[in-house]
Each structure stands twice: as C-alpha cells, then as structure tokens.
Scaffold this active site. Structure first.
Site, PDB file in Angstrom:
ATOM      1  N   PHE A 152     -99.927 105.646 -89.720  1.00  0.00           N
ATOM      2  CA  PHE A 152     -99.706 106.641 -88.674  1.00  0.00           C
ATOM      3  C   PHE A 152     -98.698 106.080 -87.661  1.00  0.00           C
ATOM      4  O   PHE A 152     -98.835 104.939 -87.203  1.00  0.00           O
ATOM      5  CB  PHE A 152    -101.029 106.971 -87.994  1.00  0.00           C
ATOM      6  CG  PHE A 152    -100.961 108.161 -87.089  1.00  0.00           C
ATOM      7  CD1 PHE A 152    -100.862 109.442 -87.597  1.00  0.00           C
ATOM      8  CD2 PHE A 152    -100.989 108.000 -85.718  1.00  0.00           C
ATOM      9  CE1 PHE A 152    -100.791 110.542 -86.756  1.00  0.00           C
ATOM     10  CE2 PHE A 152    -100.920 109.096 -84.869  1.00  0.00           C
ATOM     11  CZ  PHE A 152    -100.821 110.373 -85.394  1.00  0.00           C
ATOM     12  N   ASP A 171    -107.437 100.402 -88.949  1.00  0.00           N
ATOM     13  CA  ASP A 171    -107.523 101.611 -88.146  1.00  0.00           C
ATOM     14  C   ASP A 171    -108.444 102.583 -88.886  1.00  0.00           C
ATOM     15  O   ASP A 171    -108.159 102.961 -90.031  1.00  0.00           O
ATOM     16  CB  ASP A 171    -106.126 102.209 -87.934  1.00  0.00           C
ATOM     17  CG  ASP A 171    -106.143 103.360 -86.928  1.00  0.00           C
ATOM     18  OD1 ASP A 171    -107.165 104.078 -86.862  1.00  0.00           O
ATOM     19  OD2 ASP A 171    -105.131 103.548 -86.228  1.00  0.00           O
ATOM     20  N   TYR A 204    -112.035 111.536 -81.038  1.00  0.00           N
ATOM     21  CA  TYR A 204    -111.960 113.011 -81.041  1.00  0.00           C
ATOM     22  C   TYR A 204    -111.848 113.621 -82.429  1.00  0.00           C
ATOM     23  O   TYR A 204    -111.800 114.829 -82.563  1.00  0.00           O
ATOM     24  CB  TYR A 204    -110.793 113.496 -80.168  1.00  0.00           C
ATOM     25  CG  TYR A 204    -109.462 112.839 -80.456  1.00  0.00           C
ATOM     26  CD1 TYR A 204    -108.672 113.246 -81.510  1.00  0.00           C
ATOM     27  CD2 TYR A 204    -109.008 111.790 -79.662  1.00  0.00           C
ATOM     28  CE1 TYR A 204    -107.463 112.630 -81.778  1.00  0.00           C
ATOM     29  CE2 TYR A 204    -107.801 111.160 -79.924  1.00  0.00           C
ATOM     30  CZ  TYR A 204    -107.035 111.586 -80.981  1.00  0.00           C
ATOM     31  OH  TYR A 204    -105.846 110.962 -81.245  1.00  0.00           O
ATOM     32  N   LYS A 205    -111.797 112.778 -83.471  1.00  0.00           N
ATOM     33  CA  LYS A 205    -111.694 113.325 -84.835  1.00  0.00           C
ATOM     34  C   LYS A 205    -113.104 113.515 -85.398  1.00  0.00           C
ATOM     35  O   LYS A 205    -113.848 114.351 -84.913  1.00  0.00           O
ATOM     36  CB  LYS A 205    -110.807 112.410 -85.666  1.00  0.00           C
ATOM     37  CG  LYS A 205    -109.361 112.419 -85.158  1.00  0.00           C
ATOM     38  CD  LYS A 205    -108.468 111.425 -85.850  1.00  0.00           C
ATOM     39  CE  LYS A 205    -107.045 111.542 -85.300  1.00  0.00           C
ATOM     40  NZ  LYS A 205    -106.213 110.377 -85.643  1.00  0.00           N
ATOM     41  N   ARG A 214    -102.671 120.309 -94.815  1.00  0.00           N
ATOM     42  CA  ARG A 214    -103.777 119.356 -94.768  1.00  0.00           C
ATOM     43  C   ARG A 214    -105.069 120.086 -94.412  1.00  0.00           C
ATOM     44  O   ARG A 214    -105.107 120.866 -93.464  1.00  0.00           O
ATOM     45  CB  ARG A 214    -103.448 118.291 -93.722  1.00  0.00           C
ATOM     46  CG  ARG A 214    -104.382 117.115 -93.722  1.00  0.00           C
ATOM     47  CD  ARG A 214    -103.846 116.043 -92.821  1.00  0.00           C
ATOM     48  NE  ARG A 214    -103.964 116.414 -91.409  1.00  0.00           N
ATOM     49  CZ  ARG A 214    -104.025 115.532 -90.401  1.00  0.00           C
ATOM     50  NH1 ARG A 214    -103.939 114.241 -90.660  1.00  0.00           N
ATOM     51  NH2 ARG A 214    -104.129 115.937 -89.161  1.00  0.00           N
TER      52      ARG A 214
HETATM   53  C1  PLP Z   1    -105.102 110.096 -84.762  1.00  0.00           C
HETATM   54  C2  PLP Z   1    -104.634 108.702 -84.953  1.00  0.00           C
HETATM   55  C3  PLP Z   1    -104.299 107.909 -83.849  1.00  0.00           C
HETATM   56  C4  PLP Z   1    -104.276 108.507 -82.474  1.00  0.00           C
HETATM   57  O1  PLP Z   1    -104.016 107.605 -81.477  1.00  0.00           O
HETATM   58  P1  PLP Z   1    -104.167 108.073 -79.947  1.00  0.00           P
HETATM   59  O2  PLP Z   1    -103.802 106.892 -79.182  1.00  0.00           O
HETATM   60  O3  PLP Z   1    -105.613 108.484 -79.788  1.00  0.00           O
HETATM   61  O4  PLP Z   1    -103.301 109.242 -79.732  1.00  0.00           O
HETATM   62  C5  PLP Z   1    -103.943 106.584 -84.083  1.00  0.00           C
HETATM   63  N1  PLP Z   1    -103.928 106.067 -85.335  1.00  0.00           N
HETATM   64  C6  PLP Z   1    -104.231 106.827 -86.409  1.00  0.00           C
HETATM   65  C7  PLP Z   1    -104.199 106.227 -87.773  1.00  0.00           C
HETATM   66  C8  PLP Z   1    -104.578 108.163 -86.251  1.00  0.00           C
HETATM   67  O5  PLP Z   1    -104.861 108.914 -87.310  1.00  0.00           O
END
Ligand code: PLP
Length: 412
Positions: A126, A197, A222-223, A371
């Site tokens: 990501f 992660d 939040y996921k 998705r």
């Molecule tokens: C959603 C996501 C994030 C989000 O990071 P924020 O700092 O909360 O915006 C980070 N890494 C991965 C792999 C994600 O899927």
C-alpha cells in the site's frame, strides 16, 4: 456451490455467525461490500460515545482521565486487539494512524540494525507504507533506502544489507496473502527484522504474531475492526524489542513519567513508549466498541465463513457474468486470499459506480480493479447472491455506460 438464491438462504439458516448481524446498524436494502475499507457501525457505538460525550466529558470533565480510565484506553484497547492478532498483553497499543506507526517502527528497526542500509518491501504494498519509508530515508539522509521487489520475489531478495522487511499480509488490490511465518523466518535467518502491516488482516481472519515470531506489526482501526472513520491505528512490538531502543516521535505520553514534566525525554518501559501525544478518546471509545463486537465471535468461524463467501462470489460472478470481460484478480485458492475478491475490467470505475447506484457498495482501485470486501460478522450469503446478480444486470444492460458513472469522485 449453491446455484440459486434458495440455496444461499439455506446457507444463512445454517450459519453459526448469523446472529452477529444484529450487532450492527445496517441500512435496509443495502449490500455493503466495503467493510474492508470502512467497517460498519456497531449498534453499541452511538450510545457508548454519547455517554462518553455527555457524562464523562460533559459532567465529569477532566476528572475522567482518571475516573473513567481514559488514560488507560490505548493499552486496554491494544490488549483487546492483541487477542485478535496473537499478541500477548502489553505487546499492542492503540496510537496515531497506521502511516505514523509505520514510521515509528521502521525508525526503531533501523536503530536495531545500524550496519544495514535497506528497508525491503514489495511493489504491491500500500503506497502510504512506501511513502513513509521514503520519508524516513530522506530525513536520515545517511544512505538508508527503500528497495522494492515483486511480491513473489521479495523473500529471495533478503540479504545481509536488509535491516527490515516491511510487508502487508493482504495485497490491497488483489487480496493475495503473503506467508507470514515463512517470510518472517527467511528475514530473521538473514539477520533482518520483520514488520507486518495487518491493515486487511486484523479482524478479518486469525493472525498469530507470536507463532510467526514477528518483530513488529501495525494495523488499521477503521477497516475490519469497525472503529469508525479515521479510528486510531495499532502498533505491535514484540516484548523482546520493546526496551532496546526509542522511537523517534518522543512525545510526552510516551515518557516514563509524563506528569513529572521533566525537561528531558526518558521513554516509558514497554509498549507505552510508542505513544506520542494525547490519544483521541472519542475515537478510541468507538474503536473499543468495534473490537468488542469481534471478540464476541470465534475467529476461526469468521475465517470459515469468509472463505465460503468469497468462493461463492467468485463462482457466481464467473457463471452469471461470463462473456463480459471480467477477469479474476484474486487467488483462486481460498487459502491464498484474504477476505476480499477483486476482478479486473477496463471499465471498472463506471461499473462500480453503477453497482453503488443499485445499492451494492464495493470500491474501485486504479487502474482497473473492482474490489469487494466480505465481512462475515454482518454479511449473509443472500447478500453475496444479490451482489453477483446485480453485477450481472449492470453488465448485461450496459447500465454502467452513462456519463454520470464516469465522473471520478475524490475518494474512489
Ligand atoms: C488502509 C491502509 C493504511 C492506511 O493508513 P492510514 O495512516 O490509516 O491512512 C495503511 N497501510 C495499509 C496496508 C492499508 O491498507
């Protein structure tokens, strides 16, 4: 695999997780397949947050830091998340955002491996994780660098210059899983540290950080943890590393004695040093409600239902939508994918907008990925059916081929 709606209804009647759907507020008539991006609202959250606002804040004001235990919330919720990801008490804390936590643990990892220059990641990671690594390397300006390899080549690329391997277990586009235990072992065999992660793992299926012997991990609130928009994130540091270095964002709440108001920083012992500033209490309370709804359910049952739902969706889409140019982007083997299914289509953006207009909410990831996230706590097999059947209709009627579905919004 069931071939019709009645068979999906039968699966729902036999579903051991069916009762958990009632723990969520879900708009009638909507099929929500985006809980991997923003989890649904638990029923308990609004009343709990309102109570914290009216009573703990409104009436008790600053005394609530002690009286209501606000000061302990980052650790308390961290320990609850730890139960979902195979961490011991005191190894997880809730703080900041995932991006910021990546920065903190990467800096810690580099400090633990001073003779090595490379942060190794994969090109499918990501972007924010990669951006934070690039920012840290630029800040240090000492030759540390981010190296990217294709996901399938990353294990073989670990070498004696690798300080830390940073990977996301679930590929956010395709849902492909990395083998956490095998890659962690490969990294550690070469003397490197391992950062996972868990943004698309925590709360989605069982994770066992202890069994994998992970050094560090981060993840999103939040996921799949259903903590609400912008919920704080979590960070895991294996107990063996916690006291061996400082993280660079040395704010006062990570200090050993914040209320001594000393002019020099001295880190707290243990996971507490990963805090920086004052935690967002309202968001933390909402996150705790989300985590509590997950702790009510059995994670292996969640995984079993997730595998069943994703397999069902692939099967239905490939059957009902054959000939319309959709190509499966996720691994076909259930054991190799997370809790999502992705399809490629050159008109993916417009197709997804047409689906959303018909009450089936997924999302789009550039350049061409549709998705669909599957959250077993609040989805039914009939929702899987309806999503596939609506996609069939959108493709068969070319409903997506309209100007209003082609205009890109800021958030896709
Ligand atoms: C959603 C996501 C994030 C989000 O990071 P924020 O700092 O909360 O915006 C980070 N890494 C991965 C792999 C994600 O899927």
């Amino acid at each position: 695999m069931p071939t019709d709606l009645a068979a999906c209804e039968a699966l729902d009647r036999a579903d051991p997780l069916a009762r958990h759907r009632d723990a969520f507020e879900l708009p009638a008539g909507l099929v929500y397949l985006d809980g991997n991006s923003l989890g649904a609202l638990p029923r308990a959250t609004a009343a709990r947050v309102a109570d914290v606002i009216r009573r703990e804040w409104g009436q008790d004001l600053i005394t609530s830091w002690n009286k209501a235990g606000w000061i302990d919330l980052p650790r308390r919720v961290g320990d609850k998340i730890g139960r979902l990801v195979g961490a011991a008490p005191g190894e997880v804390i809730v703080a900041d955002s995932t991006s910021i936590n990546v920065f903190k643990v990467l800096a810690a990892a580099l400090a633990l491996r001073p003779d090595r220059r490379t942060i190794l990641s994969d090109s499918g990671n990501f972007p924010t994780d990669l951006y934070m690594a690039q920012g840290l390397a630029a800040l240090r300006a000492d030759g540390r660098r981010l190296r990217l390899e294709a996901p399938e080549d990353v294990a073989a690329a670990i070498d004696d210059d690798t300080a830390v391997v940073m990977l996301t277990e679930v590929d956010y586009r395709t849902g492909r899983l990395h083998d956490m235990a095998a890659i962690t072992a490969a990294a550690q065999a070469r003397g490197a540290l391992m950062l996972w992660d868990l943004a698309h793992s925590a709360g989605a299926f069982p994770v066992d950080l202890a069994r994998c012997n992970a050094d560090f991990a981060v993840g999103c609130g939040y996921k799949y943890l259903n903590g609400g928009p912008g919920a704080p994130a979590f960070v895991y540091v294996a107990a063996r590393h916690q006291d061996s270095f400082r993280q660079p964002l040395s704010g006062w709440l990570g200090h050993a004695a914040p209320f001594a108001f000393d002019t020099s920083y001295a880190p707290a012992r243990g996971i507490g040093r990963y805090l920086c500033g004052t935690p967002p209490i309202l968001s933390l309370v909402a996150l705790e409600c989300g985590v509590d709804t997950l702790l009510e359910a059995d994670m292996s049952a969640i995984r079993a239902k997730s595998e069943r739902m994703t397999a069902l969706f692939i099967d239905l889409v490939e059957r009902l939508c054959a000939g319309h140019g959709l190509e499966l982007a996720s691994p076909r083997a259930a054991a190799r994918r997370g809790s999502q299914v992705s399809f490629r289509h050159p008109e993916g953006y417009a197709i997804m907008q047409a689906l959303i207009a018909r009450g089936v909410i997924g999302d789009f990831r550039a350049p061409d990925i549709l998705r669909f996230g599957f959250t077993p706590l609040y989805l039914r097999h009939v929702d899987v059916w309806r999503a596939a059947d609506t996609l069939r209709d959108v493709l068969a009627t070319r409903a997506w081929d309209a100007p209003r579905f082609r205009t890109r919004a800021a958030v896709t």
